[in-house]
Design a protein around this motif. Structure first.
Motif, PDB file in Angstrom:
ATOM      1  N   GLU A 138      75.467  56.385  14.442  1.00 33.92           N
ATOM      2  CA  GLU A 138      75.718  57.820  14.466  1.00 33.92           C
ATOM      3  C   GLU A 138      74.414  58.572  14.241  1.00 33.92           C
ATOM      4  O   GLU A 138      73.409  57.989  13.839  1.00 33.92           O
ATOM      5  CB  GLU A 138      76.751  58.215  13.419  1.00 33.92           C
ATOM      6  CG  GLU A 138      76.373  57.856  11.995  1.00 33.92           C
ATOM      7  CD  GLU A 138      77.498  58.121  11.012  1.00 33.92           C
ATOM      8  OE1 GLU A 138      77.558  59.254  10.504  1.00 33.92           O
ATOM      9  OE2 GLU A 138      78.294  57.204  10.765  1.00 33.92           O
ATOM     10  N   VAL A 147      72.528  60.984  11.930  1.00 33.98           N
ATOM     11  CA  VAL A 147      72.577  61.433  10.547  1.00 33.98           C
ATOM     12  C   VAL A 147      71.583  62.576  10.396  1.00 33.98           C
ATOM     13  O   VAL A 147      70.408  62.444  10.746  1.00 33.98           O
ATOM     14  CB  VAL A 147      72.226  60.282   9.576  1.00 33.98           C
ATOM     15  CG1 VAL A 147      72.250  60.773   8.136  1.00 33.98           C
ATOM     16  CG2 VAL A 147      73.173  59.104   9.769  1.00 33.98           C
ATOM     17  N   ILE A 182      69.840  62.883   3.827  1.00 33.65           N
ATOM     18  CA  ILE A 182      69.030  61.775   3.322  1.00 33.65           C
ATOM     19  C   ILE A 182      68.499  62.132   1.938  1.00 33.65           C
ATOM     20  O   ILE A 182      67.871  63.170   1.756  1.00 33.65           O
ATOM     21  CB  ILE A 182      67.863  61.469   4.287  1.00 33.65           C
ATOM     22  CG1 ILE A 182      68.410  61.141   5.690  1.00 33.65           C
ATOM     23  CG2 ILE A 182      66.990  60.345   3.750  1.00 33.65           C
ATOM     24  CD1 ILE A 182      69.323  59.929   5.736  1.00 33.65           C
ATOM     25  N   ARG A 190      61.667  57.589   3.230  1.00 30.54           N
ATOM     26  CA  ARG A 190      61.739  56.544   4.261  1.00 30.54           C
ATOM     27  C   ARG A 190      60.853  55.391   3.809  1.00 30.54           C
ATOM     28  O   ARG A 190      59.852  55.599   3.127  1.00 30.54           O
ATOM     29  CB  ARG A 190      61.211  57.049   5.606  1.00 30.54           C
ATOM     30  CG  ARG A 190      62.081  58.103   6.242  1.00 30.54           C
ATOM     31  CD  ARG A 190      61.556  58.457   7.627  1.00 30.54           C
ATOM     32  NE  ARG A 190      62.041  57.448   8.576  1.00 30.54           N
ATOM     33  CZ  ARG A 190      61.418  57.130   9.704  1.00 30.54           C
ATOM     34  NH1 ARG A 190      60.299  57.716  10.045  1.00 30.54           N
ATOM     35  NH2 ARG A 190      61.924  56.223  10.507  1.00 30.54           N
ATOM     36  N   GLN A 232      75.023  55.480   1.557  1.00 29.10           N
ATOM     37  CA  GLN A 232      74.705  54.732   2.777  1.00 29.10           C
ATOM     38  C   GLN A 232      73.232  54.363   2.796  1.00 29.10           C
ATOM     39  O   GLN A 232      72.405  55.071   2.237  1.00 29.10           O
ATOM     40  CB  GLN A 232      74.939  55.590   4.028  1.00 29.10           C
ATOM     41  CG  GLN A 232      76.236  56.292   4.106  1.00 29.10           C
ATOM     42  CD  GLN A 232      76.194  57.421   5.146  1.00 29.10           C
ATOM     43  OE1 GLN A 232      75.169  58.037   5.374  1.00 29.10           O
ATOM     44  NE2 GLN A 232      77.328  57.690   5.751  1.00 29.10           N
ATOM     45  N   VAL A 292      70.488  54.088   5.777  1.00 30.59           N
ATOM     46  CA  VAL A 292      70.342  54.497   7.172  1.00 30.59           C
ATOM     47  C   VAL A 292      69.141  53.755   7.748  1.00 30.59           C
ATOM     48  O   VAL A 292      68.036  53.831   7.211  1.00 30.59           O
ATOM     49  CB  VAL A 292      70.145  56.026   7.278  1.00 30.59           C
ATOM     50  CG1 VAL A 292      69.976  56.440   8.728  1.00 30.59           C
ATOM     51  CG2 VAL A 292      71.339  56.752   6.649  1.00 30.59           C
ATOM     52  N   SER A 326      66.635  52.998  10.964  1.00 26.74           N
ATOM     53  CA  SER A 326      66.109  53.566  12.206  1.00 26.74           C
ATOM     54  C   SER A 326      64.807  52.853  12.541  1.00 26.74           C
ATOM     55  O   SER A 326      64.347  51.999  11.783  1.00 26.74           O
ATOM     56  CB  SER A 326      65.871  55.070  12.043  1.00 26.74           C
ATOM     57  OG  SER A 326      64.906  55.310  11.036  1.00 26.74           O
ATOM     58  N   CYS A 347      65.993  60.098  11.076  1.00 26.11           N
ATOM     59  CA  CYS A 347      66.750  61.339  10.857  1.00 26.11           C
ATOM     60  C   CYS A 347      65.859  62.575  10.879  1.00 26.11           C
ATOM     61  O   CYS A 347      66.337  63.674  11.148  1.00 26.11           O
ATOM     62  CB  CYS A 347      67.472  61.270   9.514  1.00 26.11           C
ATOM     63  SG  CYS A 347      68.554  59.861   9.351  1.00 26.11           S
ATOM     64  N   LYS A 374      70.259  56.796  18.150  1.00 24.83           N
ATOM     65  CA  LYS A 374      70.841  57.272  16.897  1.00 24.83           C
ATOM     66  C   LYS A 374      70.308  56.459  15.718  1.00 24.83           C
ATOM     67  O   LYS A 374      69.183  55.979  15.756  1.00 24.83           O
ATOM     68  CB  LYS A 374      72.364  57.251  16.974  1.00 24.83           C
ATOM     69  CG  LYS A 374      72.897  58.053  18.159  1.00 24.83           C
ATOM     70  CD  LYS A 374      74.391  57.969  18.268  1.00 24.83           C
ATOM     71  CE  LYS A 374      74.855  58.694  19.524  1.00 24.83           C
ATOM     72  NZ  LYS A 374      76.281  58.595  19.716  1.00 24.83           N
ATOM     73  N   GLN A 375      71.109  56.294  14.664  1.00 24.96           N
ATOM     74  CA  GLN A 375      70.734  55.469  13.518  1.00 24.96           C
ATOM     75  C   GLN A 375      71.875  54.494  13.220  1.00 24.96           C
ATOM     76  O   GLN A 375      73.022  54.754  13.553  1.00 24.96           O
ATOM     77  CB  GLN A 375      70.486  56.326  12.260  1.00 24.96           C
ATOM     78  CG  GLN A 375      69.281  57.232  12.343  1.00 24.96           C
ATOM     79  CD  GLN A 375      69.608  58.611  12.863  1.00 24.96           C
ATOM     80  OE1 GLN A 375      70.660  59.163  12.604  1.00 24.96           O
ATOM     81  NE2 GLN A 375      68.699  59.188  13.638  1.00 24.96           N
ATOM     82  N   VAL A 391      74.087  52.939  10.299  1.00 28.82           N
ATOM     83  CA  VAL A 391      74.476  53.347   8.951  1.00 28.82           C
ATOM     84  C   VAL A 391      75.236  52.199   8.291  1.00 28.82           C
ATOM     85  O   VAL A 391      76.234  51.719   8.822  1.00 28.82           O
ATOM     86  CB  VAL A 391      75.357  54.623   9.002  1.00 28.82           C
ATOM     87  CG1 VAL A 391      75.824  54.998   7.612  1.00 28.82           C
ATOM     88  CG2 VAL A 391      74.593  55.764   9.661  1.00 28.82           C
ATOM     89  N   TRP A 416      77.284  51.411   5.046  1.00 24.52           N
ATOM     90  CA  TRP A 416      77.977  52.054   3.922  1.00 24.52           C
ATOM     91  C   TRP A 416      78.039  51.116   2.725  1.00 24.52           C
ATOM     92  O   TRP A 416      78.319  49.923   2.856  1.00 24.52           O
ATOM     93  CB  TRP A 416      79.415  52.406   4.313  1.00 24.52           C
ATOM     94  CG  TRP A 416      79.520  53.658   5.104  1.00 24.52           C
ATOM     95  CD1 TRP A 416      79.418  53.794   6.465  1.00 24.52           C
ATOM     96  CD2 TRP A 416      79.762  54.968   4.600  1.00 24.52           C
ATOM     97  NE1 TRP A 416      79.571  55.106   6.820  1.00 24.52           N
ATOM     98  CE2 TRP A 416      79.792  55.849   5.702  1.00 24.52           C
ATOM     99  CE3 TRP A 416      79.949  55.477   3.317  1.00 24.52           C
ATOM    100  CZ2 TRP A 416      80.001  57.210   5.552  1.00 24.52           C
ATOM    101  CZ3 TRP A 416      80.161  56.837   3.174  1.00 24.52           C
ATOM    102  CH2 TRP A 416      80.185  57.689   4.282  1.00 24.52           C
TER     103      TRP A 416
END
Length: 168
Positions: free
Chosen positions: A14, A16, A21, A25, A68, A70, A72, A91, A99-100, A102, A104
Motif C-alpha cells: 500500500e 503509506v 511514519i 528511515r 507497522q 514499512v 521500501s 514514504c 508502493k511500500q 507493510v 503489521w
C-alpha cells in the motif's frame, strides 16, 4: 484475536503517507545492480530505528506505539556512459506503482512501544528470502527488541518477532 491474526499474516502492499511514519528511515542493505546475483536477494541485516524529531509522543507518557514496519527501496540505474536514473519508493517520496510493503505487528498482544524521554530505540534483524514454493513471493522475518542504553549497557524493555509473506 482471529481477525487480527488473519489481517497480519501477510505483508500488505500500500501507499503509506509520510505523516504516518514515526521513526527514522534505516538503510538495511545496499546492492549494486550491475553485480548482484539472484542469491544475494536472500539476506539478513541488522536495523536500528529511533523516533523522528517531528513526531509528537503521547503527552502523558511521552511514548509512541509502532504498529507497522514499512519496507521500501531506493534505486539507482547507473550504467557507464548513460545518465543515471534514481528514484525512491519510500514514504517521503512521490508514490510509485511499487508502493511500500507493510508488516503489521500484533497490535493487541505485542506492539513495540518507544519512549522518547528515555531515549528508546528499536533494533533487530530483518531477514528476506525468496519463497521456495512460489517464485513471485518473498518471505520476511523480523526479530526485534526495544530498549535503551543505560549506564553503559543495553536495557531491553520489549521484544518479539514477526514473519510475513509478500506475494507479488
Amino acid at each position: 484475536d482471529r481477525m487480527i491474526s488473519e489481517l497480519t499474516q501477510e505483508a500488505w502492499v500500500e501507499i503509506v503517507d509520510d505523516d504516518c511514519i514515526v521513526t527514522n528511515r534505516d538503510e538495511t542493505i545496499a546492492f549494486d545492480l550491475n553485480t548482484c546475483k539472484d542469491e544475494d536477494l536472500d539476506f539478513e541485516a541488522p536495523f536500528e530505528l529511533t523516533l523522528r524529531n517531528d513526531i509528537t509522543a503521547t503527552a502523558a507518557d511521552n511514548v509512541v506505539e509502532v504498529h507497522q514496519l514499512v519496507v521500501s527501496f531506493d534505486i539507482d540505474f547507473a550504467v557507464q556512459n548513460t545518465t543515471k536514473v534514481s528514484f525512491s519508493t519510500g514514504c517521503q517520496s512521490t508514490p510509485t506503482h511499487w508502493k511500500q510493503a507493510v508488516l503489521w505487528f500484533d497490535v493487541i498482544h505485542n506492539c513495540p512501544v518507544l519512549n522518547r524521554q528515555k531515549g528508546d530505540v528499536m533494533r533487530g534483524i530483518f531477514k528476506m528470502k525468496r519463497n521456495a514454493e512460489n517464485h513471485r513471493a518473498v518471505d520476511m522475518a523480523v526479530v526485534w527488541e526495544t530498549g535503551r542504553n543505560s549506564e553503559g549497557s543495553w536495557k531491553r524493555t520489549m521484544d518479539g518477532s514477526i514473519k510475513r509473506s509478500l506475494i507479488a
